[in-house]
Design a protein around this motif. Structure first.
Motif, PDB file in Angstrom:
ATOM      1  N   LEU A 185       0.830  -1.209   0.000  1.00 28.56           N
ATOM      2  CA  LEU A 185       0.000   0.000   0.000  1.00 28.56           C
ATOM      3  C   LEU A 185       0.863   1.257   0.000  1.00 28.56           C
ATOM      4  N   ASP A 186       1.883   1.300   0.873  1.00 25.99           N
ATOM      5  CA  ASP A 186       2.777   2.464   0.912  1.00 25.99           C
ATOM      6  C   ASP A 186       3.592   2.570  -0.376  1.00 25.99           C
ATOM      7  N   PHE A 187       4.031   1.420  -0.898  1.00 19.79           N
ATOM      8  CA  PHE A 187       4.796   1.441  -2.137  1.00 19.79           C
ATOM      9  C   PHE A 187       3.966   2.017  -3.286  1.00 19.79           C
ATOM     10  N   ALA A 188       2.702   1.643  -3.364  1.00 18.92           N
ATOM     11  CA  ALA A 188       1.835   2.102  -4.452  1.00 18.92           C
ATOM     12  C   ALA A 188       1.697   3.616  -4.490  1.00 18.92           C
ATOM     13  N   SER A 189       1.794   4.268  -3.323  1.00 16.03           N
ATOM     14  CA  SER A 189       1.627   5.725  -3.305  1.00 16.03           C
ATOM     15  C   SER A 189       2.944   6.485  -3.383  1.00 16.03           C
ATOM     16  N   ASP A 190       4.030   5.945  -2.796  1.00 17.06           N
ATOM     17  CA  ASP A 190       5.271   6.717  -2.742  1.00 17.06           C
ATOM     18  C   ASP A 190       6.526   5.937  -3.107  1.00 17.06           C
TER      19      ASP A 190
END
Length: 146
Positions: A100-105
């Motif tokens: 989830l964090d990778f997908a945004s940043d």
């Protein structure tokens, strides 16, 4: 009952397809598939290497992506030892982040040793945010800061 089986099969197929798309999406954009960590690191390297993919290089820093045992997306930055040293000034650093964090940043890592250092930002597909000052985009999935 028959509808339940069809629904279960459809959901299972969708999840399987989603996993294949996520896995191959990185490799389709990456420069090299089925990457290998440099041999001089094999004995001392303790980094996640599942689905290891070469992202790029800039000067003496080489950057890879992989997954850890929990399915987190990882970025691995390696500084090769200088040709004038005994091989002890090379360095490696790893940073992992949730999907989830990778997908945004994306995922970032900083590595340093032997008088040289650098940072790598593994960018998620479609990343279009402006880069911070000092960062240079190497390819669609990698930015570096030296």
């Amino acid at each position: 009952m028959r509808i339940s089986i069809v629904v279960v099969l459809a959901v299972g197929a969708a999840l399987t397809l989603a996993g294949c798309v996520a896995s191959t999406e990185l490799q389709a954009d990456a420069v090299v598939e089925d990457a290998e960590i440099p041999e001089w690191l094999h004995d001392s390297l303790d980094v996640p290497s599942s689905e290891l993919v070469f992202l790029g290089e800039e000067d003496e820093m080489t950057v890879y992506a992989s997954l850890d045992k929990d399915g987190n997306q990882c970025v691995i930055a390696i500084l090769a030892p200088s040709s004038t040293s005994n091989g002890d000034d090379g360095a490696t650093s790893t940073s992992c982040t949730s999907p989830l964090d990778f997908a945004s940043d994306g995922a970032r890592v900083t590595v340093g040793g032997g008088g040289h250092s650098g940072s790598a930002h593994f960018l998620p597909p479609g990343y279009s945010e402006p880069l911070e000052p000092g960062w240079v985009r190497v390819n669609p999935q990698l930015a570096v800061k030296r």
